[in-house]
Enzyme design. Structure first.
Site, PDB file in Angstrom:
ATOM      1  N   ASP A  85       9.775   5.759  -5.478  1.00 51.20           N
ATOM      2  CA  ASP A  85      11.087   5.353  -5.997  1.00 51.20           C
ATOM      3  C   ASP A  85      11.671   6.383  -6.963  1.00 51.20           C
ATOM      4  OD1 ASP A  85      10.724   2.919  -4.578  1.00 51.20           O
ATOM      5  OD2 ASP A  85       9.523   2.169  -6.246  1.00 51.20           O
ATOM      6  N   GLY A 133      13.790   8.712  -6.114  1.00 50.15           N
ATOM      7  CA  GLY A 133      15.128   9.160  -5.686  1.00 50.15           C
ATOM      8  C   GLY A 133      15.046  10.226  -4.609  1.00 50.15           C
ATOM      9  N   LYS A 134      13.970  10.187  -3.822  1.00 50.01           N
ATOM     10  CA  LYS A 134      13.814  11.193  -2.746  1.00 50.01           C
ATOM     11  C   LYS A 134      14.927  11.080  -1.708  1.00 50.01           C
ATOM     12  CE  LYS A 134       9.753   9.505  -1.839  1.00 50.01           C
ATOM     13  NZ  LYS A 134       9.616   8.595  -2.988  1.00 50.01           N
ATOM     14  N   GLY A 184      11.432   2.575   1.056  1.00 50.57           N
ATOM     15  CA  GLY A 184      12.825   2.145   0.952  1.00 50.57           C
ATOM     16  C   GLY A 184      13.619   3.270   0.334  1.00 50.57           C
ATOM     17  N   HIS A 185      14.322   4.033   1.165  1.00 57.89           N
ATOM     18  CA  HIS A 185      15.069   5.184   0.654  1.00 57.89           C
ATOM     19  C   HIS A 185      16.545   4.813   0.531  1.00 57.89           C
ATOM     20  CE1 HIS A 185      11.689   8.023   2.185  1.00 57.89           C
ATOM     21  NE2 HIS A 185      11.369   7.347   1.127  1.00 57.89           N
ATOM     22  N   GLN A 219       6.968   7.166  -0.589  1.00 54.60           N
ATOM     23  CA  GLN A 219       6.146   6.807  -1.766  1.00 54.60           C
ATOM     24  C   GLN A 219       6.007   8.028  -2.700  1.00 54.60           C
ATOM     25  OE1 GLN A 219       4.452   5.801   1.521  1.00 54.60           O
ATOM     26  NE2 GLN A 219       5.876   4.106   1.384  1.00 54.60           N
ATOM     27  N   THR A 268      12.310  -2.269  -0.890  1.00 49.78           N
ATOM     28  CA  THR A 268      11.756  -2.990   0.255  1.00 49.78           C
ATOM     29  C   THR A 268      11.454  -4.444  -0.091  1.00 49.78           C
ATOM     30  OG1 THR A 268      10.812  -0.947   1.081  1.00 49.78           O
ATOM     31  CG2 THR A 268       9.853  -2.969   1.952  1.00 49.78           C
ATOM     32  N   THR A 269      10.873  -4.670  -1.275  1.00 50.55           N
ATOM     33  CA  THR A 269      10.381  -6.024  -1.581  1.00 50.55           C
ATOM     34  C   THR A 269      11.189  -6.727  -2.664  1.00 50.55           C
ATOM     35  OG1 THR A 269       8.876  -5.063  -3.189  1.00 50.55           O
ATOM     36  CG2 THR A 269       8.001  -5.439  -0.956  1.00 50.55           C
TER      37      THR A 269
HETATM   38  P1  IMP Z   1       1.466  -0.639   0.841  1.00 52.09           P
HETATM   39  O1  IMP Z   1       2.022   0.740   0.999  1.00 52.09           O
HETATM   40  O2  IMP Z   1       2.398  -1.734   1.289  1.00 52.09           O
HETATM   41  O3  IMP Z   1       0.106  -0.755   1.417  1.00 52.09           O
HETATM   42  O4  IMP Z   1       1.294  -0.907  -0.745  1.00 52.09           O
HETATM   43  C1  IMP Z   1       0.346  -0.175  -1.544  1.00 52.09           C
HETATM   44  C2  IMP Z   1       0.945   0.144  -2.919  1.00 52.09           C
HETATM   45  O5  IMP Z   1       1.995   1.093  -2.752  1.00 52.09           O
HETATM   46  C3  IMP Z   1       1.594  -1.074  -3.616  1.00 52.09           C
HETATM   47  O6  IMP Z   1       1.402  -0.937  -5.006  1.00 52.09           O
HETATM   48  C4  IMP Z   1       3.059  -0.924  -3.286  1.00 52.09           C
HETATM   49  O7  IMP Z   1       3.888  -1.552  -4.235  1.00 52.09           O
HETATM   50  C5  IMP Z   1       3.210   0.589  -3.327  1.00 52.09           C
HETATM   51  N1  IMP Z   1       4.315   1.094  -2.496  1.00 52.09           N
HETATM   52  C6  IMP Z   1       4.362   1.185  -1.155  1.00 52.09           C
HETATM   53  N2  IMP Z   1       5.532   1.706  -0.752  1.00 52.09           N
HETATM   54  C7  IMP Z   1       6.237   1.961  -1.848  1.00 52.09           C
HETATM   55  C8  IMP Z   1       7.524   2.544  -2.087  1.00 52.09           C
HETATM   56  O8  IMP Z   1       8.259   2.951  -1.171  1.00 52.09           O
HETATM   57  N3  IMP Z   1       7.898   2.652  -3.392  1.00 52.09           N
HETATM   58  C9  IMP Z   1       7.113   2.263  -4.405  1.00 52.09           C
HETATM   59  N4  IMP Z   1       5.913   1.711  -4.244  1.00 52.09           N
HETATM   60  C10 IMP Z   1       5.476   1.571  -2.974  1.00 52.09           C
END
Ligand code: IMP
Length: 422
Positions: free
Chosen positions: A13, A15-16, A40-41, A214, A291-292
């Site tokens: 997160d 800002g890529k 989530g970009h 990530q 994303t969440t």
């Molecule tokens: P997973 O990638 O869903 O397996 O989650 C593993 C860890 O990576 C968790 O702490 C997620 O919140 C974090 N994570 C996965 N994708 C992102 C992202 O795009 N941004 C920030 N955190 C992420």
């Protein structure tokens, strides 16, 4: 020929998406090489905001070749949904999908219900990479052989039967195959051997931009294990996830958000106190997971983490994002060392437990103002310039880009030779 990798330097997160979108215009090809629908970009263009999860951010720039590489994992429902949404917004793009990428299937998502403790995005990412490593994964290229595809799905359902039963999940192979094949026509023409495609383009001297998802501190090998994602988010992943060889890479840009943030479980030593966290989230406006929708915890600038990230990524320059979020603050605290008991810790610890034992040594620096939307370095507040120089001294790498807002134009280019094709 220029091949540039863009990676996040903290826990994602950073800002890529904005940086890749900004650079995309100067490149021919944009590649997503790891992760899946967990990313989530967010990219803002004019009045429209796009949140991309699966496709490369290059789809928002006309006439670019976009590739989802072999290192990515693909949830077809999410991908086809995203493609439909882009079409509804009249976005035209060219996309190729690696036949070697692994599919995230319903049993991966179901199995993740077991793994609540680390706060994953629940998109089936960990279980998909698990079956990849267990050598039971299903490839995008398997879709063209439905019988073989079904056999693999059935073998996985058999293998995971006790776990799926205990979760009350009643999945069957025929339904899964039918569902996946219903998505196939939408992507059939895009599936190809992207290793040959990309290496052919390298031979033609096309300029390639590799977009990480990530951040480095979530890397399966180098992150805060076990509270990490399941792929290599660091620059090495750009090669293993695309088939572009290491000696072709020319630039590696680390995206350094002015403050680290973290969603999901896991320590972040420079975590701000609750009231400041709240103020920063408010100033940023959108510090919730793209994303969440979970809240992102915010921390003070962490040079121990950023220096480590510079090393494991081999950064050639840094893109500083979101310094405008600190506009108006009298003081900002930076961390150049941690402390564990009475011992100084200057190296980023190897796992989540040890990192959790560290406390930050915070040093105040003078704050800045009026950063938002500034487009020339000279016009930045002097204290922000001091901070930029501090980053360069600490990391021993130039700051090539400063993003001063969400819009494409809110960008300062300090070192064009380190980011644009030659
Ligand atoms: P997973 O990638 O869903 O397996 O989650 C593993 C860890 O990576 C968790 O702490 C997620 O919140 C974090 N994570 C996965 N994708 C992102 C992202 O795009 N941004 C920030 N955190 C992420």
């Amino acid at each position: 020929m220029t091949v540039t990798v863009v990676v996040g330097m903290y826990w994602g997160d950073e800002g890529k998406g904005k940086i890749v979108d900004y650079l995309a215009d100067s490149y021919d090809v944009i590649v997503r090489y790891q992760g899946g629908a967990n990313a989530g970009h967010t990219v803002k263009i004019g009045k429209e905001t796009y949140v991309l999860h699966c496709v490369p951010s290059g789809v928002l720039t006309p006439d670019k070749e976009n590739v989802i590489g072999n290192g990515a994992v693909i949830d077809l429902q999410a991908l086809v949904g995203e493609m439909t949404e882009l079409s509804s917004k009249k976005k035209e793009y060219k996309l190729y999908i690696s036949n070697r990428a692994h599919l995230t299937l319903p049993y991966h998502i179901a199995l993740e219900k077991r793994d609540g403790a680390i706060g994953t995005t629940k998109r089936g990412i960990g279980p998909t990479y698990t079956t990849k490593v267990e050598r039971t994964g299903v490839l995008v290229g398997d879709l063209k052989n439905p019988d073989y595809f079904r056999k693999k799905v059935q073998a996985n359902l058999d293998r995971y039967k006790p776990a799926l039963d205990s979760l009350g999940e009643k999945l069957n192979a025929d339904d899964i195959v039918a569902q996946q094949l219903s998505f196939y026509p939408a992507i059939e023409d895009m599936i190809t051997d992207t290793v040959y495609l990309l290496n052919g383009w390298l031979k033609e001297c096309k300029n390639i931009l590799l977009e990480g998802a990530q951040g480095a501190l979530l890397d399966i090998c180098f992150g805060t294990y076990p509270l990490v994602t399941s792929s290599n988010t660091t620059a090495g992943g750009a090669c293993t996830g695309s088939g572009i060889p290491p000696n072709a890479i020319t630039n590696i840009i680390g995206v350094l958000k002015a403050y680290p943030t973290r969603v999901g479980e896991g320590p972040m030593p420079t975590l701000m106190p609750d009231d400041i966290n709240e103020e920063v989230r408010k100033a940023a406006g959108d510090e919730v997971g793209a994303t969440t929708r979970r809240i992102r915890r915010c921390g003070w600038p962490d040079f121990v983490a950023a220096k480590y990230s510079k090393i494991v990524n081999g950064l050639t320059s840094v893109a500083l994002t979101k310094p405008d979020v600190f506009d108006g603050r009298q003081q900002i605290f930076i961390c150049e060392n941690y402390k564990r008991g009475d011992k100084i810790v200057s190296k980023f610890p190897a796992g989540a437990y040890d990192l959790g034992e560290c406390k930050p040594e915070l040093r105040p620096i003078d704050g800045w103002n009026n950063t938002s939307g500034v487009t020339s370095y000279e016009k930045l507040h002097d204290n922000l310039k001091v901070h930029v120089e501090l980053i360069e001294q600490n990391l021993a790498v130039p700051v090539s880009i400063i993003s001063t807002g969400k819009e494409r134009d809110s960008t300062i280019i300090r070192r064009p030779e380190l980011i644009f094709p030659k």
